[in-house]
Each structure stands twice: as C-alpha cells, then as structure tokens.
Design a protein around this motif. Structure first.
Motif, PDB file in Angstrom:
ATOM      1  N   GLU A 127       0.803  -1.225   0.000  1.00 49.79           N
ATOM      2  CA  GLU A 127       0.000   0.000   0.000  1.00 49.79           C
ATOM      3  C   GLU A 127       0.840   1.281   0.000  1.00 49.79           C
ATOM      4  O   GLU A 127       0.295   2.373   0.059  1.00 49.79           O
ATOM      5  N   LEU A 129       2.863   4.388  -1.221  1.00 51.59           N
ATOM      6  CA  LEU A 129       2.781   5.191  -2.434  1.00 51.59           C
ATOM      7  C   LEU A 129       3.722   6.376  -2.315  1.00 51.59           C
ATOM      8  O   LEU A 129       3.719   7.086  -1.300  1.00 51.59           O
ATOM      9  N   SER A 131       3.462   9.144  -3.786  1.00 56.74           N
ATOM     10  CA  SER A 131       2.675  10.386  -3.700  1.00 56.74           C
ATOM     11  C   SER A 131       2.251  10.664  -2.254  1.00 56.74           C
ATOM     12  O   SER A 131       2.229  11.808  -1.820  1.00 56.74           O
TER      13      SER A 131
ATOM     14  N   GLU B 127      -5.387   7.605  -4.415  1.00 54.12           N
ATOM     15  CA  GLU B 127      -4.656   6.819  -3.404  1.00 54.12           C
ATOM     16  C   GLU B 127      -5.559   5.933  -2.546  1.00 54.12           C
ATOM     17  O   GLU B 127      -5.083   5.262  -1.639  1.00 54.12           O
ATOM     18  N   LEU B 129      -7.578   2.880  -1.232  1.00 55.86           N
ATOM     19  CA  LEU B 129      -7.405   1.441  -1.416  1.00 55.86           C
ATOM     20  C   LEU B 129      -8.413   0.693  -0.551  1.00 55.86           C
ATOM     21  O   LEU B 129      -8.560   0.989   0.634  1.00 55.86           O
ATOM     22  N   SER B 131      -8.138  -2.232   0.579  1.00 52.14           N
ATOM     23  CA  SER B 131      -7.430  -2.944   1.657  1.00 52.14           C
ATOM     24  C   SER B 131      -7.167  -2.022   2.851  1.00 52.14           C
ATOM     25  O   SER B 131      -7.260  -2.444   4.010  1.00 52.14           O
ATOM     26  N   ALA B 132      -6.862  -0.755   2.570  1.00 49.99           N
ATOM     27  CA  ALA B 132      -6.600   0.189   3.668  1.00 49.99           C
ATOM     28  C   ALA B 132      -7.889   0.489   4.419  1.00 49.99           C
ATOM     29  O   ALA B 132      -7.911   0.483   5.659  1.00 49.99           O
TER      30      ALA B 132
END
Lengths: 226, 226
Positions: A127, A129, A131, B127, B129, B131-132
């Motif tokens: 996860e 990134l 950015s 950004e 997700l 999963s997050a």
C-alpha cells in the motif's frame, strides 16, 4: 517516594521518554521499571496486558492506580505532586494557556514526524505510495515552519511555552530529538535545533536518554531528504 | 462573565463541540461566537488565521488569551473556572487518573472513527485502497471493543470515567455521537449506545447540539457496514 511506582517502557519511544522526563522533573527517581523490546513484541506480553488492554508502552502504575496514556500520566503526576520538583503547569492563566496549547500541538508534530520517519512501518508494503510519502513530507515541513515561527517570536533562549521549562517541553522534546537523530537538515528547523542544543543536557533529559541512543548516537538518515 | 470570550466554530466538528460542552458545563454561557462554514473554507479566513496559524476550528479567545487546541482549551477552562459549574477533573487521585486516561484515549477513538467515516475526505482519490479502508474498519471495531469493555466493567448508568460526568465525557461524547448518526449497527457497540442515550439530553449537550443535526437528524449511512 517513587518506590510504589512501576513503569514498563521501550527505548526511544517518545511517549515513554516524556513520562520518564516528567518523573525526573517531579523528583520521582527510584521507581521500579522494566525495559521491554518492541522488536520481540514484549509490549504484548500478559504482564503488560494485565495493566493495559492496548498492550502499549508506557504502561504505568502508581500504587494501585494505573495510567497508561503518556499525556494522561504526565498530567496526573503534575497534579498529584504539584509542589514537588519543577512546576510544569503554571498558575498564571496566560502562561498556562500557552503551555496547554503547545502541549497539545505536540501531537501534530509527533504524528507528522511518524508519518514520514516511520512510513514503511505504518503502511503495509503493498500500500506504500510515493505520492502519499511526498505529501506527508510536505505536511511535516509545514508543521516545522509553525514551530520555527513560535520559537522565532519567543526569542532566543526561550523554552517552547515561555521563559520556563514546562509540560510543553516535557512532552515535545522527545519528538524534537528525532530530527537531529534521523539527520533532518538543520536548515529545515534552525530554531528548533537551537532549542534542542539548549535543552538536551538538562538533567531530567540526560537521565532518561534512550540507552540505545547512547550506544549508537547517530540513527538512520531517514529525514535527510526532508 | 463569558462576554470576554470569542469562539469561531464549525457545526458538527468534535473539537468545536467538546469546547462548547465545556463552556456550558462551566456555566460560561453568553460568549461571543461565529459559526463558520468548512465547505466555504471560512476557517481559512484572515480573521481566524490572525488568532490561529493552523487556520483550524475551534479558535478560541478569552480576553487576550488565545487557546485553540480543543483539549487545551477544555483544560484551561477547568483550571481557570475550577469552582464554577461542574467539576470536570476530580481531586481524588484514582478518579483523576481515570478521567485523564479516558480523556486521552478519546484521541484513538476519534482518529479511528475519522479514518473510516471520513476516509474519502482524508485520502486523495487516486490513493484510496479497499485494503486500507478494510484495515481501518477492523481497527475501529477493535477500538470499539475496548470502550465496550470499559463500560461493561463500570456497570450500567456509569459515565466514561465513573459515577460522575467528567472531562472524559466532555471530550468523548461528540465522537461517540457520530456512531448512531452515521448509522453504525447498534450491535457493534451496545454499551456505548446505552451511554449515548443516557447522556444525549444533558443540558450542556442539548444546548451545544450541532444545528445542522437538528435540521437533518439522520446523517449518511457511512458506518452502516461496520
């Protein structure tokens, strides 16, 4: 006096360190303590969990009273041992307001430092990134600018909330100490680094200095590119 | 007495709401205040920035003293108006320790609630997700279990830190109020919902209830799938 206190702690953890600074400032030396290893997950041991359902460090007990959140424990000590050692929360309302204000702003600095310095530890591998890390860095730089402004306005030789060392310094110093350790460029926060140099040898801070930092005075260069 | 106080606030913001509850509990009604719109970015206006370089709400002034962090302002009011209105931090060390402990644990609950309920607002579109968000939900469920355990242990009719309404309730209620509002299933936190029902009509809380919540009593169903 402090023999009826028990602290479970981990080395280098800002929450543990601030509580240890508060104990020193309140002249509560001689407390029982146990250094636990985060790497070995000793903070998740049954002896910690029995006192702290969050299984976190610090875990702190005074007699039969358990108080684990580091800010909570610091305020508790200041209240119960008000007239002992350093007065960390002033009576004067204007001074008190500033101490509380900077004390709670510390959570912003801590969170933003963690989200850069410990990004890989906080975010699972799949996860991560670029950015997000870039944005985290920008936020941390903005946060540092605020603190630089505060110190600039207060003038040379000032503590975080005025002329006297206070609870703001107790809770914030362990966070600030990560910037030189993780090799943050000095230009990013020159006033904070002056403050760091001024405060780092204070007896309460020297006495509670993370033992692994003594063995290895320079840490990883995680903040070098900030 | 409160005419020399000025509050800039936003409706529904837990930090603003807790400060408004504290003002009510300390019998500091009649303060000047200005409701600002987050949507219109009024919190970033020059009048706020002049008092609060973070450009956040609440921004609070008492005479010439500015104290903006909501926890800081609540503690400041309790210290300065100690003998006025409700005593929010008890003198008894064991009771005090628990009030501080739950007060600071509130930041965990708030953060974890935000990271689920306001995920899309906190994380830029590219950004986000699944999963997050899933992990954030699991963490929030774990956090709720802790609070359920605390209330279970304290017994029916208890406040968050004991038999009396305290600073723990002042700072935490506005966070807890988001769970029924955002339609969190009652089974996720039955004790907290009992507590919510017990406390929601307290005069300080009714007097400070977010005006937009009065107009629209049910919010989005963001926590329905928790």
């Amino acid at each position: 006096m402090a023999q009826n206190m028990l602290l479970y702690w981990g080395t280098g953890s800002p929450p543990c360190w601030r509580l240890m600074i508060a104990l020193e400032e309140k002249q509560l030396q001689g407390y029982k303590h146990k250094l636990l290893s985060f790497d070995k997950k000793e903070h998740q041991s049954p002896e910690v969990k029995a006192l702290n359902p969050r299984a976190q460090l610090p875990t702190f007990k005074h007699g039969e009273i358990v108080v684990n959140e580091s800010f909570a424990a610091c305020l508790y000590l200041e209240s119960v041992f008000k007239s002992q050692g350093t007065r960390l929360i002033p009576d004067n309302p204007a001074e008190m307001a500033l101490v509380y204000q900077r004390m709670f702003e510390t959570e912003n600095l801590q969170q933003k430092m963690y989200e850069v310095a410990f990004y890989d530890w906080l975010v699972p591998e799949g996860e991560r990134l670029e950015s997000a890390l870039k944005r985290n860095k920008e936020k941390l730089i903005e946060e540092l600018k605020l603190w630089e402004g505060y110190l600039e306005k207060m003038g040379k030789g000032s503590y975080l909330a005025g002329k006297n060392f206070s609870m703001a310094d107790v809770v914030c110093f362990p966070v600030i100490a990560y910037f030189p350790r993780l090799q943050c460029p000095k230009e990013r926060c020159p006033r904070l680094m002056e403050y760091y140099e001024m405060v780092k040898d204070r007896p309460s801070i020297k006495a509670s200095w993370p033992p692994e930092w003594l063995e290895k005075p320079v840490g990883e260069d995680i903040l070098k590119s900030l």
